[in-house]
Design a protein around this motif. Structure first.
Motif, PDB file in Angstrom:
ATOM      1  N   PHE A 111       0.318  -0.656   0.250  1.00 36.66           N
ATOM      2  CA  PHE A 111      -0.093   0.645   0.149  1.00 36.66           C
ATOM      3  C   PHE A 111       0.966   1.062  -0.148  1.00 36.66           C
ATOM      4  CE2 PHE A 111      -3.699  -3.261   1.946  1.00 36.66           C
ATOM      5  CZ  PHE A 111      -4.224  -2.763   0.964  1.00 36.66           C
ATOM      6  N   GLU A 112       2.483   1.223   1.128  1.00 39.40           N
ATOM      7  CA  GLU A 112       3.079   2.270   0.504  1.00 39.40           C
ATOM      8  C   GLU A 112       3.419   2.990  -0.428  1.00 39.40           C
ATOM      9  OE1 GLU A 112       3.327   4.498   3.059  1.00 39.40           O
ATOM     10  OE2 GLU A 112       1.847   2.885   4.469  1.00 39.40           O
ATOM     11  N   GLU A 113       3.459   1.138  -1.264  1.00 39.56           N
ATOM     12  CA  GLU A 113       4.428   1.667  -2.551  1.00 39.56           C
ATOM     13  C   GLU A 113       3.510   2.248  -3.462  1.00 39.56           C
ATOM     14  OE1 GLU A 113       7.041  -1.349  -5.960  1.00 39.56           O
ATOM     15  OE2 GLU A 113       6.904  -1.913  -3.914  1.00 39.56           O
ATOM     16  N   ALA A 114       2.512   1.303  -3.387  1.00 38.36           N
ATOM     17  CA  ALA A 114       1.568   1.944  -4.600  1.00 38.36           C
ATOM     18  C   ALA A 114       0.909   4.051  -3.842  1.00 38.36           C
ATOM     19  CB  ALA A 114      -0.583   1.397  -4.156  1.00 38.36           C
ATOM     20  N   ASN A 115       0.818   3.949  -3.246  1.00 38.67           N
ATOM     21  CA  ASN A 115       1.109   5.719  -2.697  1.00 38.67           C
ATOM     22  C   ASN A 115       1.639   6.606  -3.477  1.00 38.67           C
ATOM     23  OD1 ASN A 115      -1.728   5.131  -1.381  1.00 38.67           O
ATOM     24  ND2 ASN A 115      -0.756   6.187   0.948  1.00 38.67           N
ATOM     25  N   GLU A 116       3.241   5.849  -2.776  1.00 38.68           N
ATOM     26  CA  GLU A 116       3.758   6.768  -3.669  1.00 38.68           C
ATOM     27  C   GLU A 116       4.208   6.947  -5.242  1.00 38.68           C
ATOM     28  OE1 GLU A 116       8.050   6.125  -3.996  1.00 38.68           O
ATOM     29  OE2 GLU A 116       7.898   4.810  -2.464  1.00 38.68           O
ATOM     30  N   CYS A 117       3.679   5.042  -5.734  1.00 39.76           N
ATOM     31  CA  CYS A 117       3.733   5.765  -6.955  1.00 39.76           C
ATOM     32  C   CYS A 117       2.532   5.951  -8.078  1.00 39.76           C
ATOM     33  CB  CYS A 117       3.507   4.068  -7.260  1.00 39.76           C
ATOM     34  SG  CYS A 117       3.154   3.686  -9.101  1.00 39.76           S
ATOM     35  N   LEU A 118       1.000   6.365  -7.956  1.00 39.86           N
ATOM     36  CA  LEU A 118      -0.013   6.775  -8.177  1.00 39.86           C
ATOM     37  C   LEU A 118       0.092   8.726  -8.066  1.00 39.86           C
ATOM     38  CD1 LEU A 118      -2.395   4.196  -7.167  1.00 39.86           C
ATOM     39  CD2 LEU A 118      -1.065   5.129  -9.243  1.00 39.86           C
ATOM     40  N   LYS A 119       1.256   8.551  -6.041  1.00 39.19           N
ATOM     41  CA  LYS A 119       1.191  10.092  -6.386  1.00 39.19           C
ATOM     42  C   LYS A 119       0.000  10.736  -5.366  1.00 39.19           C
ATOM     43  CE  LYS A 119       5.211  11.544  -7.579  1.00 39.19           C
ATOM     44  NZ  LYS A 119       5.435   9.654  -8.233  1.00 39.19           N
ATOM     45  N   MET A 120      -1.612   9.209  -4.817  1.00 42.46           N
ATOM     46  CA  MET A 120      -2.292   9.909  -4.590  1.00 42.46           C
ATOM     47  C   MET A 120      -2.339   8.958  -2.956  1.00 42.46           C
ATOM     48  SD  MET A 120      -4.554   7.869  -7.405  1.00 42.46           S
ATOM     49  CE  MET A 120      -5.671   8.154  -6.270  1.00 42.46           C
ATOM     50  N   ASN A 121      -3.665   9.112  -2.675  1.00 38.43           N
ATOM     51  CA  ASN A 121      -3.128   8.092  -0.752  1.00 38.43           C
ATOM     52  C   ASN A 121      -4.413   6.797  -1.640  1.00 38.43           C
ATOM     53  OD1 ASN A 121      -3.624   6.987   1.498  1.00 38.43           O
ATOM     54  ND2 ASN A 121      -3.418   8.629   2.895  1.00 38.43           N
ATOM     55  N   ILE A 122      -3.929   6.592  -2.284  1.00 38.24           N
ATOM     56  CA  ILE A 122      -5.068   4.674  -2.494  1.00 38.24           C
ATOM     57  C   ILE A 122      -4.853   3.796  -1.327  1.00 38.24           C
ATOM     58  CG2 ILE A 122      -3.175   3.255  -2.897  1.00 38.24           C
ATOM     59  CD1 ILE A 122      -6.181   3.754  -5.790  1.00 38.24           C
ATOM     60  N   ARG A 123      -4.310   3.834  -0.283  1.00 40.94           N
ATOM     61  CA  ARG A 123      -3.981   3.126   0.924  1.00 40.94           C
ATOM     62  C   ARG A 123      -5.697   4.037   1.896  1.00 40.94           C
ATOM     63  NH1 ARG A 123      -0.442   5.218   4.467  1.00 40.94           N
ATOM     64  NH2 ARG A 123      -1.091   7.045   4.590  1.00 40.94           N
ATOM     65  N   ASP A 124      -5.874   5.164   2.018  1.00 40.56           N
ATOM     66  CA  ASP A 124      -6.741   5.776   2.850  1.00 40.56           C
ATOM     67  C   ASP A 124      -8.559   5.423   1.350  1.00 40.56           C
ATOM     68  OD1 ASP A 124      -5.483   6.377   4.696  1.00 40.56           O
ATOM     69  OD2 ASP A 124      -6.125   8.047   4.763  1.00 40.56           O
ATOM     70  N   ILE A 125      -8.261   5.464   0.410  1.00 41.40           N
ATOM     71  CA  ILE A 125      -9.812   5.046  -0.501  1.00 41.40           C
ATOM     72  C   ILE A 125      -9.837   3.666  -0.234  1.00 41.40           C
ATOM     73  CG2 ILE A 125      -9.742   5.120  -3.077  1.00 41.40           C
ATOM     74  CD1 ILE A 125      -8.374   7.504  -3.496  1.00 41.40           C
ATOM     75  N   CYS A 126      -8.900   3.154   0.424  1.00 37.45           N
ATOM     76  CA  CYS A 126      -9.213   1.983   0.351  1.00 37.45           C
ATOM     77  C   CYS A 126      -9.826   1.328   1.956  1.00 37.45           C
ATOM     78  CB  CYS A 126      -8.075   0.539   0.346  1.00 37.45           C
ATOM     79  SG  CYS A 126      -7.651   0.713  -1.460  1.00 37.45           S
ATOM     80  N   PHE A 127      -9.490   1.906   2.739  1.00 39.26           N
ATOM     81  CA  PHE A 127      -9.910   2.010   3.759  1.00 39.26           C
ATOM     82  C   PHE A 127     -11.008   2.693   4.699  1.00 39.26           C
ATOM     83  CE2 PHE A 127      -4.936   0.711   4.919  1.00 39.26           C
ATOM     84  CZ  PHE A 127      -4.989  -0.397   4.153  1.00 39.26           C
ATOM     85  N   GLN A 128     -10.626   3.713   4.273  1.00 38.28           N
ATOM     86  CA  GLN A 128     -11.616   4.914   4.831  1.00 38.28           C
ATOM     87  C   GLN A 128     -12.175   6.030   4.507  1.00 38.28           C
ATOM     88  OE1 GLN A 128      -9.163   5.959   7.779  1.00 38.28           O
ATOM     89  NE2 GLN A 128      -8.582   7.955   6.847  1.00 38.28           N
ATOM     90  N   GLY A 129     -12.586   5.747   2.985  1.00 38.21           N
ATOM     91  CA  GLY A 129     -12.907   6.513   1.962  1.00 38.21           C
ATOM     92  C   GLY A 129     -14.636   6.052   1.844  1.00 38.21           C
ATOM     93  N   ARG A 130     -14.804   7.309   1.136  1.00 38.54           N
ATOM     94  CA  ARG A 130     -16.684   7.617   0.980  1.00 38.54           C
ATOM     95  C   ARG A 130     -16.516   5.738  -0.789  1.00 38.54           C
ATOM     96  NH1 ARG A 130     -15.383  11.902  -0.272  1.00 38.54           N
ATOM     97  NH2 ARG A 130     -15.843  12.262  -2.365  1.00 38.54           N
ATOM     98  N   ASP A 131     -17.850   5.280  -0.365  1.00 38.31           N
ATOM     99  CA  ASP A 131     -18.006   5.042  -0.986  1.00 38.31           C
ATOM    100  C   ASP A 131     -17.850   5.647  -2.961  1.00 38.31           C
ATOM    101  OD1 ASP A 131     -18.495   2.471  -0.356  1.00 38.31           O
ATOM    102  OD2 ASP A 131     -20.157   2.799  -0.042  1.00 38.31           O
TER     103      ASP A 131
END
Length: 319
Positions: free
Chosen positions: A33-53
């Motif tokens: 997840f940390e690598e995904a955040n860094e690669c995409l320059k966005m917080n994909i982790r938070d979108i998965c864990f606590q984002g809005r539907d």
């Protein structure tokens, strides 16, 4: 003796909170997840864990989110020494299978599926296209239903998922008419799907052509696993095939049932679905039953299901 396939889900399996337990329990999963955040320059982790539907279901977010979650779950399983000989993924899941096969790097795959999501979303104006799941109708009768409405509307088979489920895709009006014809021909149910575009139909050919330009920028490698393609239900044999099949996959039917049948005929008797949801497992069971092939199925979508899978492999696992 077990012959194992790892199978990976596609779009529609996502839910808010997916992967959070793995992130907290396994350093290997956290790193994904940390690598995904860094690669995409966005917080994909938070979108998965606590984002809005509504944020998670945007196609350009959904696709990298599911890929990252599936890889994070797979890392926890691999840590226990469980591996596969075959792999496949439903639509988007084919990219996860490609990462597993080392045909493409994780970072490149993340970038590709984010671009793929945007291209698929933009290919057809919203409100024009649709999809529907047809339950309990044979392939032959489904094609008959489509034949009756195709003169005025684009309607095609998007997914051959199992003997019990076929998904159709195309223009909205055509989808409605094809659903009506399917019911007349004996379908148990025709269920419109809450999607934003007519995926896996010829309407998305422009998206496939633009994806080809992006694939030209990415390094691809020969595979180290038998990856069975959505496009023809056969293994990808070399890196030269990867690009063509990924381009065609955008607008071609997903031959999931054919892919599973091929693996079963090759002796695969154990399927582990890795990633959010458990839809693929139910398809595998139905396919096995239809061709009289006994199979074992497992899910790895939570710490609990991970433990059950590890326990069932028992002494076969080498730590």
């Amino acid at each position: 003796m077990r012959k194992v396939a790892f199978i990976f889900p596609g779009q529609g399996s996502q839910y808010v909170g997916m992967g959070k337990d793995f992130y907290e329990a396994f350093p290997e999963s956290k790193q994904v997840f940390e690598e995904a955040n860094e690669c995409l320059k966005m917080n994909i982790r938070d979108i998965c864990f606590q984002g809005r539907d509504e944020e998670l279901i945007r196609t350009e977010n959904t696709q990298p989110a599911i890929l990252a979650t599936s890889i994070a779950m797979m890392k926890a399983l691999e840590k226990e020494g469980i591996d596969c000989e075959f792999t496949a993924g439903l639509s988007l899941g084919e990219y996860t299978a490609l990462v597993k096969s080392e045909g493409v790097g994780f970072r490149d795959a993340l970038w590709l599926v984010r671009v793929r999501g945007k291209l698929m979303q933009e290919a057809v104006p919203e409100g024009i296209g649709g999809m529907a799941a047809i339950l309990g109708l044979s392939r032959e009768k489904m094609l008959m239903a489509i034949e009756k409405v195709k003169d005025h509307n684009i309607v095609e088979v998007a997914n051959y998922n199992s003997p019990e489920q076929i998904v159709i895709s195309g223009e909205k009006e055509g989808i409605q008419l094809a659903c009506q014809e399917a019911i007349k021909l004996g379908a148990k149910k025709a269920v419109p799907l809450p999607v934003s575009a007519p995926f896996h139909s010829s309407l998305l050919k422009p998206a496939g052509e633009r994806l080809k330009e992006e694939l030209d920028k990415v390094k691809l490698w020969d595979l180290n696993k038998n990856l069975v393609s959505n496009v023809d239900g056969k293994p990808v044999t070399c890196k030269e095939e990867i690009k063509e099949k990924l381009v065609n996959q955008v607008s071609s039917s997903v031959l999931w049932q054919d892919s599973i049948e091929f693996m079963m005929k090759e002796g695969v008797n154990t399927f582990i679905e890795i990633g959010p949801g458990k839809t693929l497992t139910s398809f595998v069971k139905r396919i096995g039953k239809s061709i009289d092939k006994p199979v074992e199925t497992f899910n790895v979508n939570s710490i609990e299901t991970l433990k059950k899978t590890i326990d069932s492999f028992g002494k076969e696992v080498t730590n």
